[in-house]
Each structure stands twice: as C-alpha cells, then as structure tokens.
Design a protein around this motif. Structure first.
Motif, PDB file in Angstrom:
ATOM      1  N   CYS A  96     -34.610 -20.285-108.188  1.00 30.23           N
ATOM      2  CA  CYS A  96     -33.879 -19.951-109.414  1.00 30.23           C
ATOM      3  C   CYS A  96     -34.427 -18.656-109.993  1.00 30.23           C
ATOM      4  O   CYS A  96     -35.589 -18.297-109.781  1.00 30.23           O
ATOM      5  N   ALA A 126     -25.265 -17.558-108.408  1.00 29.24           N
ATOM      6  CA  ALA A 126     -25.342 -19.021-108.544  1.00 29.24           C
ATOM      7  C   ALA A 126     -26.724 -19.499-108.969  1.00 29.24           C
ATOM      8  O   ALA A 126     -26.846 -20.477-109.712  1.00 29.24           O
ATOM      9  N   ILE A 127     -27.765 -18.842-108.471  1.00 28.19           N
ATOM     10  CA  ILE A 127     -29.109 -19.305-108.854  1.00 28.19           C
ATOM     11  C   ILE A 127     -29.636 -18.596-110.107  1.00 28.19           C
ATOM     12  O   ILE A 127     -30.773 -18.783-110.516  1.00 28.19           O
ATOM     13  N   ASN A 166     -20.257 -21.864-112.198  1.00 27.28           N
ATOM     14  CA  ASN A 166     -20.761 -21.413-110.894  1.00 27.28           C
ATOM     15  C   ASN A 166     -22.257 -21.629-110.715  1.00 27.28           C
ATOM     16  O   ASN A 166     -22.795 -21.367-109.639  1.00 27.28           O
ATOM     17  N   THR A 167     -22.940 -22.050-111.773  1.00 24.50           N
ATOM     18  CA  THR A 167     -24.399 -22.153-111.697  1.00 24.50           C
ATOM     19  C   THR A 167     -24.815 -23.334-110.823  1.00 24.50           C
ATOM     20  O   THR A 167     -24.295 -24.443-110.953  1.00 24.50           O
ATOM     21  N   ASP A 168     -25.747 -23.087-109.909  1.00 21.51           N
ATOM     22  CA  ASP A 168     -26.314 -24.131-109.046  1.00 21.51           C
ATOM     23  C   ASP A 168     -27.065 -25.160-109.903  1.00 21.51           C
ATOM     24  O   ASP A 168     -28.015 -24.805-110.612  1.00 21.51           O
TER      25      ASP A 168
END
Lengths: 299, 299
Positions: A95, A119-120, A155-157
């Motif tokens: 992250c 995404a991360i 969209n965030t992991d």
C-alpha cells in the motif's frame, strides 16, 4: 488491536509528520524497520541520529524496493510528482499512502498519471499537527486520540485500505473514511478558512496606523485567536491553492454571515446580535466538550 | 511599591472582575476593608461567604458613604446609570473608577449627566478576563502581569488618578494612560473584532449542511481560534453596540484585507499569498514573544 505482524515502513519525506508517525510505529511494534528518503540530506541525517529511522535510502525507487508500506509525507507542493513516481514503481509495497491536507486535486492528477498503481494508493490525512516543523519536533504521541481521514474510492484495493487503517490504529489514531470532496469541504471549513482569517486579521492590524498600541495591548484571547497565523507560510500558500475552490466557497459563506452580523451592529439590533452570539456559543461549547472527550480517549 | 497606606474599597457589582480585584487588594494589604453592592443578592451572599468582601451594602448610596475608592464592575449595559448615581453622590470617595471594555460612549454620557463629580472619575479597563464569569470564578492573580488602561482627560483630578494607578499596581497590573478614542480603537482591533469574527465563523459552520462532520473533524487549532466564541453573549452584544463605530471601522478594514487575500487565492497568485502569510507570521511571532515576556514579568 495488533495481531503482532510487523511491517517494513518507508517514508518519502521525514519531517514533523513523517517523523512522528515513524516514532509511533516503532514504539508500538508495528514497524519492524523504518527507512526514509528525503531530498534534504540534513533531515535524513538527523532522523538517523535521533534513531527515528533505521536506514536512509538513496532514492525513492530504492526505498520502494524494501518496504511493505510507503508513506508520502512531504510538503503539499512536492506530493504530486513523488506519488506518481511511487505508484509507477511500487516495488514490493502493498500500500502507498500520504498525509496531504488537500485530497481532491492531488487524487485526480495522480489517478490520471498512474492509473495502474492507483488501486494500492490510499489517500490519507491525519488531523494533527503543530506550529513547529521538522523531524526534530516530531513526537510519537502526535496522533494519539486524533482522527485520520482516509478517502478511498471504489477502485481502492481493500487489502491496501485495511493495512493503512491498521497502521494508523497502531499510532493511536481513530480512522474514518469519507469521499474526497467531502474531506476537502470539511477541511476548508475547519482549518483552511480559519488560517486565512487569522492571516488576514494579523495582516490588517500590522498595517494599521496604531499597530504598536494594538500589539502592546493585545492579550491572551488575541494570542489564541491568531496562533494559526504563526503557521508555515509556504505550506499554507500551497494548501490555499490546492483547495482553492472549496476554500473560496467556504470563505464566501463566512462573509455572508459576517455581513449579516455587521448589519445588525450597524442597525443597533441588540436582540438579533444576541441570538447569533448565543447560538454560536452553544455550538462552540458543545464542540469543545466533544473534543475534550475525544482527547481523553472517551469517544 | 506600596507605602503601607490602607484604603476602604467598595465595589458596585461583584462578579469575576470585581471579585478578582477585591481578592488581590486584600491579599496585597492595599484594602483595609472591602464592601460591595450588587443587584444580585446571591452574588453578594456568595462573596461574603467566600471571604472576598467584608460587608454587603444595601444600596449604592450607602456604599459610597463608607469607601475611599469606589469601583464599578458591573456588565457594560448597567454602567451608565450606576456611574451617574455614584458621581452624583460620591460620599467620602476620593476616586471612582470602572472596568468597562468600552470607554468613549460611557464617558461622554457620564460627563454630560454629572459634570460636577466627573473630576474624580478615572475611567479604567483591565486587559484581563476569562470565558468564565461570576464571583465564584474570581482569582486574585487575574491581573498579575496584565495591563490596565486608564483614560483620564485634562479635567481629571491628579490625586484621583494617582490613587487608581496605585490600586492597580497593588493588584500586580501595569498601568498605562491613553485617550478615550485611542483606547476604543485599540480594543476594537484586538478584542471586539476577533470576537465578532469568531462568533460569525461558528455561526456560519453551525448552519452548514455538513455541520456534523465539521464539528467532528475540527481539532485543536479550531478550538483555539473559536475559544472567544464561548464568551458571554449578552456581554458581547453590549460591547459590540457600545463600541459600534470603532468596531465597524475595524471590521471594514479587516474585510478589505480579507478581500485582497481572496482575490489572490482566486487568481492562484502564490507569490502574493506567501508574502502576506509571511509578514503576518512574522508580526504574530513577534507579538507572541513580547506577550510571553510580559507574562513572565520581564517587561
């Protein structure tokens, strides 16, 4: 809270905020190791000497090869190009997060420039700070009982988000998620606008013909009211511009209320004045009670 | 400082300010006895019980028969008629003073209504206070290392002025004289305007659609900035009206500076913004240094 897992944490920029978080994560055992890169070699040196970091990296790219969690903690103006570099070459990072006070402007540019790594990327903002700056002023307790806002989107992991939440919890902070726009509006109202007002007031008084008497007879109430005008001018220039639209809208809303108050004073309308003063006092008293409870860790 | 002479001191109104001065004058040995009248019988009772006063008087006229020094320490709105009563029947008083935050409006009315007694009237204003109010919150140290402004004019009896100066010195304060108008302009800028701004800001935010988030995420800087919005609404209604002209003029000067800042933000003029922030910070830092020295008794 902690499951005992340790992480290698890397900082891009090691000043007041980065240094304070690094100290907190070492103290809590969350970080197995802390490394940093900073374009100011003296800051890096000082962080090493103070034992705040274990390793100084020679570049952002080198740092990203060695850390599970990468935290961008530079001044606002340097954020954009650095976070793009980090997202383009994430190395082994699970992250990437930041601590910038304005989120929307940055997020839109970053996502456009490095969509693959986005995404991360978990945008973050700890609601804590100090008039002081620099790694020497860092404090492991800076975030205890303070709030941190994260602004993930669809969209965030989720794993990246979870890890950033866990990191801030290890530093003693309470994490809350909200939308990027909501964040910027809230911060414009509670922080950016008050800074502009404090700077404007001191500016007006410093240019007054009775300047000397003004500063000679101003007292404790004035000191509290203008404390934030002692903040870093460059940082606040950058924040004011980065959150321009929300700040202007918040400022215009304030001016409407100020003009109403002005008209009541001009018209000698004591009842209307008292009503506004009374409801403001009541809102402010309630806020101060809640904040005191929060700081004692009771909420 | 003290020559050991003791005085009988009487208070018309015994709240935070009167009570604090009474305590300080007893502690320092300046007052041989302290008496008071207050239209609130509970406040008088409490002051007696706490040992802050020795005697409760049944009326202003009765009080004036027994005191060398008479101090009017009621809320602003009650000052005018009471000081006229005091000046019309000064009894054995060698001087009569007050603690009102606005001086010009009051002084002009009083001198018109009771010209004979005006010579022993020494208008005064201690630059000290608290968000708390009432005699129970009084504090003998409230005025230590604080400033008191007196606004005598060419008609003021020098002996009366000297006695009031000596009284405040005994309470640990530093006394400075200035003209009535200058006083009101200085106080409009350093105190009355900041209060109006703080009330207006809290009012604007409390009526915002994102009010809940605003107060949830506001932090320590916002608490300091809005502390004065927790002040007594009635007192600030009265002060705003009593110092109406100076306050409006100070407010308009502030708005000019705020509009300039707004235009720089709107135009994204970072250099101009930074210049203002920088000079404001420098003025505010200097003020804070001077105030800290003053509070340590170094100036």
């Amino acid at each position: 809270m902690s499951d005992g897992t340790q992480y290698s944490v890397g900082f891009v920029g090691i000043g007041l905020i980065g240094g304070s978080l690094a100290r907190a994560l070492k103290n809590s055992g969350f970080a197995s190791s802390v490394s940093a890169w900073d374009r100011d070699a003296d800051a890096l040196e000082q962080a090493l000497k103070l034992g705040i970091i274990d390793t100084a990296s020679g570049s952002v790219a080198a740092l990203m090869q060695t850390v599970n969690i990468a935290v961008l903690a530079t001044p606002t103006i340097a954020c954009e190009s650095l976070i793009i570099d980090m997202l383009k070459e994430p190395g082994i990072a699970q992250c990437i997060t930041d601590v910038a006070s304005v989120k929307g402007d940055l997020y839109r540019r970053v996502v456009d420039a490095a969509p693959a790594g986005a995404a991360i990327y978990v945008p973050g903002h700890p609601i804590a700070g100090s008039e002081r700056s620099g790694v020497a002023a860092s404090d492991a307790a800076l975030f205890e009982h303070h709030r941190v806002i994260l602004t993930p989107d669809s969209n965030t992991d989720p794993l990246a988000l979870g890890l950033v939440q866990k990191m801030w919890a290890a530093a003693g902070a309470t994490v809350q998620c909200m939308g990027v726009e909501e964040h910027d509006n809230v911060l414009a109202a509670t922080s950016h606008l008050p800074h502009v007002l404090a700077y404007a007031l001191v500016d007006a008084l410093a240019q007054s013909p009775i300047r000397d008497d003004i500063f000679r007879f101003a007292a404790g109430g004035f000191r509290d009211f203008t404390r934030i005008a002692s903040s870093d001018p460059v940082m606040w220039r950058d924040i004011s511009l980065a959150n321009r639209d929300a700040l202007l809208s918040s400022l215009d809303g304030f001016c409407d209320h100020l003009n109403t108050l002005r008209s009541f004073i001009a018209a000698r309308d004591g009842e209307a004045l008292e009503n506004i003063f009374r409801s403001s006092k009541s809102a402010r008293d309630e806020f101060a009670r809640d904040l005191a409870m929060r700081e004692r860790g009771e909420t």
